[in-house]
Design a protein around this motif. Structure first.
Motif, PDB file in Angstrom:
ATOM      1  N   GLN A  95       0.613   2.931  -2.929  1.00 42.04           N
ATOM      2  CA  GLN A  95       0.916   4.154  -3.671  1.00 42.04           C
ATOM      3  C   GLN A  95       2.208   4.786  -3.165  1.00 42.04           C
ATOM      4  O   GLN A  95       2.306   5.165  -2.004  1.00 42.04           O
ATOM      5  CB  GLN A  95      -0.235   5.153  -3.528  1.00 42.04           C
ATOM      6  CG  GLN A  95      -0.159   6.332  -4.464  1.00 42.04           C
ATOM      7  CD  GLN A  95      -0.381   5.941  -5.913  1.00 42.04           C
ATOM      8  OE1 GLN A  95      -1.235   5.119  -6.207  1.00 42.04           O
ATOM      9  NE2 GLN A  95       0.395   6.521  -6.799  1.00 42.04           N
ATOM     10  N   HIS A 108      -7.076  -2.210  -3.769  1.00 39.37           N
ATOM     11  CA  HIS A 108      -6.669  -1.197  -2.779  1.00 39.37           C
ATOM     12  C   HIS A 108      -5.364  -0.536  -3.227  1.00 39.37           C
ATOM     13  O   HIS A 108      -4.333  -0.671  -2.564  1.00 39.37           O
ATOM     14  CB  HIS A 108      -6.496  -1.823  -1.393  1.00 39.37           C
ATOM     15  CG  HIS A 108      -7.734  -2.475  -0.871  1.00 39.37           C
ATOM     16  ND1 HIS A 108      -8.791  -1.749  -0.350  1.00 39.37           N
ATOM     17  CD2 HIS A 108      -8.090  -3.782  -0.812  1.00 39.37           C
ATOM     18  CE1 HIS A 108      -9.754  -2.592   0.023  1.00 39.37           C
ATOM     19  NE2 HIS A 108      -9.351  -3.829  -0.242  1.00 39.37           N
ATOM     20  N   GLU A 157      -4.318   2.391  -3.045  1.00 43.61           N
ATOM     21  CA  GLU A 157      -3.758   3.391  -2.135  1.00 43.61           C
ATOM     22  C   GLU A 157      -2.793   2.763  -1.132  1.00 43.61           C
ATOM     23  O   GLU A 157      -1.911   3.451  -0.600  1.00 43.61           O
ATOM     24  CB  GLU A 157      -4.884   4.123  -1.391  1.00 43.61           C
ATOM     25  CG  GLU A 157      -5.619   3.309  -0.329  1.00 43.61           C
ATOM     26  CD  GLU A 157      -6.620   2.319  -0.914  1.00 43.61           C
ATOM     27  OE1 GLU A 157      -7.162   1.515  -0.141  1.00 43.61           O
ATOM     28  OE2 GLU A 157      -6.850   2.373  -2.140  1.00 43.61           O
TER      29      GLU A 157
END
Length: 229
Positions: A10, A5, A7
């Protein structure tokens, strides 16, 4: 999380390199002091003097905190002088460096208590803060900062509680070893702790320093390289 994951973690591209350097150098610098606390704390605990071990560990913890603050100021000055990062991102990296370094130092002190729920409790609180922040639509950067802050607050509270307990049990002022003797005895362990993490991150530091400055992404390491390592 980085693998499955990405994101969730990020951050802005300009902040990625300062934050990565902050994480690596916080472990390198604090690693030496954590080793010193582990050696001396275990030594005094084995002698049946846990209160003295806690006081000596506190002295080492304070020296580690001073070192983190001083090195952060030096790094900020270098980043500004050589124009490595934008000032705001350099300041963010320095703040995270102090935050994380203090967290590692505090966890090292807590581990000497042999109450094995202390450190997991701090990290569980940080994880809960991260998830709550993400559910509240906070950015990954804000969520990570919230997680680190909450984890550090819990760890500091637990360390203060343990120190108070030791002082109440001792009931008197303890005679601490001389600083010169302490430094001489612990220097090899300090070098070992620093060297250990320096070797762990040597590949990433080398890869980051090889990024051309003209790219504007100094010390950025490709995500595929990080996953492979």
């Amino acid at each position: 999380l980085q693998r499955w994951h990405p994101e969730m973690l990020q951050v802005p591209q300009q902040a990625a390199a300062p934050l990565a350097l902050a994480l690596m150098f916080s472990l390198i610098v604090s690693g030496g002091f954590v080793q010193c606390m582990a050696r001396k704390g275990t030594f005094y605990t084995g002698l049946g003097q846990p209160a003295l071990g806690a006081e000596v560990s506190l002295r080492i913890w304070q020296l580690g905190g001073i070192t983190l603050g001083a090195s952060a100021m030096v790094a900020l000055g270098a980043a500004w002088y050589f124009e490595i990062f934008e000032p705001r991102f350099a300041a963010l990296g320095a703040m995270c460096y102090i935050l994380l370094g203090t967290l590692w130092l505090t966890c090292g002190a807590l581990w000497l208590e042999r109450r094995y729920w202390h450190v997991p409790a701090a990290f569980a609180g940080g994880a809960a803060a991260f998830l709550l922040a993400r559910q509240a639509a906070a950015t990954p950067l804000v969520a990570q900062l919230a997680a680190g802050t909450v984890a550090l607050a819990i760890a500091l509270a637990l360390m203060a509680r343990a120190l108070l307990r030791h002082r109440l049990d001792a009931g008197r002022r303890l005679a601490l070893p001389r600083s010169a003797v302490l430094v001489r005895a612990l220097a090899p362990y300090f070098c070992y702790g620093v060297g250990y993490f320096a070797f762990v991150f040597a590949d990433r530091l080398a890869a980051g320093s090889a990024v051309p400055t003209t790219s504007g992404l100094q010390f950025s390491v490709d995500g595929r390289y990080q996953a492979a390592m």
